[in-house]
Scaffold this active site. Sequence first.
Site, short mmCIF file in Angstrom:
data_model
loop_
_atom_site.label_atom_id
_atom_site.label_comp_id
_atom_site.label_asym_id
_atom_site.label_seq_id
_atom_site.Cartn_x
_atom_site.Cartn_y
_atom_site.Cartn_z
N GLU A 88 -73.23 -59.07 4.74
CA GLU A 88 -72.81 -59.80 5.91
C GLU A 88 -72.63 -61.18 5.63
O GLU A 88 -73.43 -62.16 6.16
CB GLU A 88 -73.94 -59.52 6.93
CG GLU A 88 -74.05 -58.17 7.31
CD GLU A 88 -74.88 -57.95 8.65
OE1 GLU A 88 -75.51 -58.86 9.07
OE2 GLU A 88 -75.09 -56.81 9.16
N GLU A 138 -75.04 -49.94 7.24
CA GLU A 138 -76.22 -50.32 8.42
C GLU A 138 -76.00 -49.87 9.76
O GLU A 138 -74.72 -49.93 10.25
CB GLU A 138 -76.48 -51.65 8.41
CG GLU A 138 -77.42 -52.32 7.35
CD GLU A 138 -77.50 -53.71 7.56
OE1 GLU A 138 -78.12 -54.15 8.57
OE2 GLU A 138 -77.71 -54.52 6.54
C1 FCB Z 1 -78.10 -56.99 9.98
C2 FCB Z 1 -78.78 -57.45 8.56
C3 FCB Z 1 -80.07 -56.77 8.43
C4 FCB Z 1 -81.02 -56.48 9.70
C5 FCB Z 1 -80.17 -55.91 10.85
C6 FCB Z 1 -80.96 -55.65 12.03
O1 FCB Z 1 -77.60 -58.07 10.44
O2 FCB Z 1 -77.85 -57.31 7.56
O3 FCB Z 1 -80.70 -57.30 7.33
O4 FCB Z 1 -81.53 -57.63 10.08
O5 FCB Z 1 -78.95 -56.79 11.18
#
Ligand code: FCB
Length: 479
Positions: free
Chosen positions: A169, A373
């Site tokens: 990110e 994620e």
């Molecule tokens: C993302 C991050 C991760 C965590 C999630 C909830 O932006 O990559 O580390 O904080 O959100």
Amino acid sequence: MPTAQHLSFPAHFLLGSATAAYQIEGAADEDGRGPSIWDTFSHTPGKTWNGDTGDIAADHYHRLDADLDLMASLGLRAYRFSIAWPRIQPTGRGPANSKGLDFYSRLVDGLLDRGITPIATLYHWDLPQVLEDEGGWTNRETAFAFADYARIVGEALGDRVAVWTTLNEPWCSAYLGYGSGAHAPGRTDGAAALTAVHHLNLAHGLAVEQLRAVTTNDPQYSITLNFHVLRGKGEGGEEAVRRIDALANRAFTEPLLRGHYPQDLIEDTAAVTDWAFVEDGDLARIHQPLDLLGVNYYATTTVRLWDGETPRQNNDGHKDMGGSPWPGSPQVEFVAQEGPHTAMGWNIDPDGLEELLLDLHARFPGQPLVITENGAAFEDHLTARADGSHAVHDPERVDYIRRHLAAAHRALTAGVDLRGYFVWSLMDNFEWGYGYSKRFGIVHIDYETQRRTIKDSALWYQELLRKHHAQQPRAASSH
Ligand code: FCB
């Protein structure tokens, strides 16, 4: 407890879970680890909820073997973790700290011993503080320092790691770190944020070059982006979407996958920067073939053009620390999303994930994708069973994961080349500015005792994994 598992994924589809170094490891000043921007930031009063820091976190550094056993007991066969740069190079430069490398080598071996595929991220936001003191991601040299770090790690682990992710990110690193001030290093300067965007993109390209030169097991290379799935509202909705899409999404996808910055992004931000930090040859180095494009998805975002009169809304899903993460676009308003919401206040919209995957597939045909994620924070309650053991009944998290997996499955069926799904997160952890107030884990952490408790969502996931893996033999350990 919900056990019905109706989703069937292709045999080689990776189903795993994810974590990040600073969020779980603790042991912040052990074995030669240097300070990172998140140590400095979290120790600065007012920056994180309750003044929480990652000093101890889930103490994973000291509990590595037990946590590996836990992963195996859940039936995981893929694990996405990150490597802390300041453990490898405590001041961001110079020779490797062998104790730091040893830790990740033990982690990788421990995964392989248990038949779990290691997927390593080089940078999940913990920049060595010394590099920040020299300008951090606004300093072009940081990209070259990152490439050296990538080479060191590649030389040490490049015979065993299956998938390398350069950055997690970069949107957050650049815009929350240097624009809004919600993340470390907490700067609030729009030009700095855009400069950081470019240097992060460059760092990615340079790191892939270095990794390719030293790895020996033919791994895959990737980067993980947090795409903003945008919905426009009202008359200026389309224009608001175009602007935010340029800053949030295309500022990364266009250089990475097409080798140029979008012209409208350059025009929208002309009053903030002249983009002179983009040097000849940079875009060619950024534009590397990617084996996998990592997709992080949690919620959607609704934007419109601000009328200049009603109180301005700023609901972009991130903490408001005064600065803006949207340089050059102050006219865009982030509208509160309709519920239901998670404990983060993020709206729950699995269709947004399907939409995103279909859209990426259409825009970048042939580009393999992986969901690196997806998950949710809810108010969890630890309950004691009669036998003294503990449980966490988290039906909302089960529902969230199940519905997002179903959305991913729909995208697959529609022809998207989707290779895997990683639930965020394996365990509760330090949720950045929100400290320990938000729990994303499928495993509960009692921060007083460091006791691990398997939540119902983990049991549900375990059942899904069991069924999925019944189709395929366990991969042989390859070291
Ligand atoms: C993302 C991050 C991760 C965590 C999630 C909830 O932006 O990559 O580390 O904080 O959100």
